[in-house]
Design a protein around this motif. Sequence first.
Motif, mmCIF file in Angstrom:
data_model
loop_
_atom_site.group_PDB
_atom_site.id
_atom_site.type_symbol
_atom_site.label_atom_id
_atom_site.label_comp_id
_atom_site.label_asym_id
_atom_site.label_seq_id
_atom_site.Cartn_x
_atom_site.Cartn_y
_atom_site.Cartn_z
ATOM 1 N N ALA A 58 0.787 -1.258 -0.008
ATOM 2 C CA ALA A 58 0.120 0.035 0.052
ATOM 3 C C ALA A 58 0.770 1.392 -0.140
ATOM 4 C CB ALA A 58 -0.952 0.194 1.217
ATOM 5 N N SER A 59 1.970 1.107 0.857
ATOM 6 C CA SER A 59 2.843 2.383 0.889
ATOM 7 C C SER A 59 3.559 2.514 -0.545
ATOM 8 C CB SER A 59 3.862 2.168 2.060
ATOM 9 O OG SER A 59 3.217 2.126 3.212
ATOM 10 N N GLY A 60 4.057 1.375 -1.131
ATOM 11 C CA GLY A 60 4.682 1.650 -2.246
ATOM 12 C C GLY A 60 3.777 2.125 -3.556
ATOM 13 N N GLY A 61 2.511 1.747 -3.305
ATOM 14 C CA GLY A 61 1.222 2.167 -4.279
ATOM 15 C C GLY A 61 1.219 3.451 -4.265
ATOM 16 N N MET A 62 1.003 4.011 -3.024
ATOM 17 C CA MET A 62 0.480 5.467 -2.700
ATOM 18 C C MET A 62 1.593 6.230 -3.014
ATOM 19 S SD MET A 62 -1.847 7.060 -1.604
ATOM 20 C CE MET A 62 -3.054 6.447 -0.396
ATOM 21 N N LEU A 63 2.784 5.966 -2.696
ATOM 22 C CA LEU A 63 3.949 6.871 -2.886
ATOM 23 C C LEU A 63 4.345 6.938 -4.353
ATOM 24 C CD1 LEU A 63 6.091 5.933 0.270
ATOM 25 C CD2 LEU A 63 4.978 8.140 -0.236
ATOM 26 N N SER A 64 4.000 5.991 -5.122
ATOM 27 C CA SER A 64 4.677 5.799 -6.602
ATOM 28 C C SER A 64 3.903 6.927 -7.543
ATOM 29 C CB SER A 64 4.194 4.466 -7.042
ATOM 30 O OG SER A 64 2.529 4.180 -7.190
ATOM 31 N N GLY A 65 2.630 6.959 -7.166
ATOM 32 C CA GLY A 65 2.005 8.274 -7.851
ATOM 33 C C GLY A 65 2.765 9.600 -7.632
ATOM 34 N N MET A 66 3.061 9.776 -6.276
ATOM 35 C CA MET A 66 3.685 11.090 -5.826
ATOM 36 C C MET A 66 5.102 11.207 -6.436
ATOM 37 S SD MET A 66 2.101 11.127 -1.953
ATOM 38 C CE MET A 66 0.302 10.846 -1.526
ATOM 39 N N VAL A 67 5.701 10.114 -6.465
ATOM 40 C CA VAL A 67 6.866 10.168 -7.247
ATOM 41 C C VAL A 67 7.164 10.647 -8.632
ATOM 42 C CG1 VAL A 67 9.118 8.839 -7.419
ATOM 43 C CG2 VAL A 67 8.190 8.850 -5.393
ATOM 44 N N VAL A 68 6.263 9.828 -9.286
ATOM 45 C CA VAL A 68 6.369 10.145 -10.507
ATOM 46 C C VAL A 68 5.485 11.501 -10.773
ATOM 47 C CG1 VAL A 68 4.921 9.413 -12.944
ATOM 48 C CG2 VAL A 68 5.946 7.497 -11.183
ATOM 49 N N ALA A 69 4.683 11.946 -10.082
ATOM 50 C CA ALA A 69 3.943 13.298 -10.475
ATOM 51 C C ALA A 69 5.043 14.406 -10.096
ATOM 52 C CB ALA A 69 2.705 13.460 -9.634
ATOM 53 N N GLY A 70 5.852 13.962 -9.196
ATOM 54 C CA GLY A 70 6.769 15.200 -8.666
ATOM 55 C C GLY A 70 8.118 14.828 -9.435
ATOM 56 N N SER A 71 8.386 13.758 -10.047
ATOM 57 C CA SER A 71 9.870 13.812 -10.762
ATOM 58 C C SER A 71 9.354 12.910 -12.192
ATOM 59 C CB SER A 71 10.693 12.835 -10.042
ATOM 60 O OG SER A 71 11.842 12.884 -10.470
ATOM 61 N N SER A 72 9.491 11.514 -12.040
ATOM 62 C CA SER A 72 9.410 10.799 -13.521
ATOM 63 C C SER A 72 9.252 9.277 -12.907
ATOM 64 C CB SER A 72 10.526 11.094 -14.302
ATOM 65 O OG SER A 72 11.656 10.214 -13.710
ATOM 66 N N PHE A 73 8.915 8.561 -13.800
ATOM 67 C CA PHE A 73 8.691 6.933 -13.602
ATOM 68 C C PHE A 73 10.302 6.522 -13.619
ATOM 69 C CE2 PHE A 73 8.564 2.843 -16.053
ATOM 70 C CZ PHE A 73 7.798 1.958 -15.033
ATOM 71 N N ALA A 74 11.323 7.068 -14.242
ATOM 72 C CA ALA A 74 12.425 6.760 -14.175
ATOM 73 C C ALA A 74 13.026 6.631 -12.893
ATOM 74 C CB ALA A 74 13.370 7.401 -15.040
ATOM 75 N N THR A 75 12.672 7.947 -12.152
ATOM 76 C CA THR A 75 13.056 8.136 -10.845
ATOM 77 C C THR A 75 12.704 7.174 -9.959
ATOM 78 O OG1 THR A 75 13.440 10.446 -11.327
ATOM 79 C CG2 THR A 75 13.134 9.777 -8.771
#
Length: 430
Positions: free
Chosen positions: A389-406
């Motif tokens: 759940a933590s990985g799923g929730m944070l994944s969208g925020m990381v991609v929105a703030g940076s990129s899928f590569a990050t």
Amino acid sequence: MSLNAAEIEVQSNPYQGYIDSPDKQQKLYKRTLIVIVISQIFGGAGLAAGVTVGALLAQDMMGASSFAGVPAALITFGSALSALLVGRLSQRFGRRTGLASGFIAGGIGAIGIVLAAVADQLALLFVSLLIYGAGTSSNLQARYAGTDLAKPTQRARAVSLAMVSTTFGAVAGPNLVDAMGRFATSIDVPALAGPFLLAAVAFLLAGVALLVFLRPDPLIVAKAIAEANKVDRKNATTAIGKISAVNNRGIIVGTTVMVLTQIVMVAIMTMTPIHMKNHGHGLGDVGLVIGIHIAAMFLPSLVTGVLVDKFGRTVMACASGITLLSAGLLAALAPANSMFLLIVALALLGLGWNFGLISGTAQIVDATTLETRAKVQGNIDVLVALAGASGGMLSGMVVAGSSFATLSLIGGALSLMLIPVIIWSRGKQN
């Protein structure tokens, strides 16, 4: 008519025949695996819906990709709560009751998701995603049922057989996305809700299969056999300090392996459909990539189980970390328009998760006793689900703030944490 002593004993203990006969135990073990295989085929088809289109449905209903990780988080939070309940139900009433309850609840949740999409109700969607998580939890916990009557040298292979059977439904599910979407629109249901129609039927069928055919219950029989074959209490008392230390260490290592692999896998997998859609790929392409990813999560299980039993739990846990690192690096560096490299990256992601889950599960089974096994397994799966759940929730925020590569690079780096855990474990054993 009077009964002899043997008949009276059998009547007082309905499992006496299994206690007295190793042949009957093996027959029940094989029959249990067959029932688990049947339920897992249906369960795999059910869990595939959330993996494939959950993020896309949320993005469509909420209108923002930064919240696309919410469905994965809600599903895994629901899975966490369900794991706790299924574990306790299984410990008290047997695997049949616990697992069937979770699958049926998951089917009800899938129906709720479809209704939420039709009515465009976010609140109903969120609640239904939580309930749907119960099905995914039961699908994962079913792997333990095959180990209840397995010998120690069979445990990883028993886990593997339960997992590999999930492949058939889990691979078919994503590749039916287009067909289910067309069917959904033909009955005035949004196309992205179509796969959840399949999930509802699949989860309900899995629950019914367990209720009808998982008799007698393998966990209850295993506990009866263990009770009748207790070792000398004096010897057990003498060795109890050493045994407890080994068990605690095994539980810690097995849990850590499963938690880290779950975080990495869920985070990258959740955002892959969004990444692909943003770069012009259609639902068919998404279904293909996710289908191959899920195949890599489950299909290698038969070989993985043999490797875990032959080379050991720690060796395969290390292999998990290295494979996940490779997946993260490739996902980060692959051009977004390269289907081949995306497929390879997601296949490696699934394979690394497979290595970690089977090696970690085998360590947990080795480290627990029948008196508490189902409850402990449920508690551990709560941590695994919360990690996802933590990985799923944070994944969208990381991609929105940076990129899928990050995101992919962070996931790959995180998987390396498995190595020091394994080194610590081996150091403690020496």
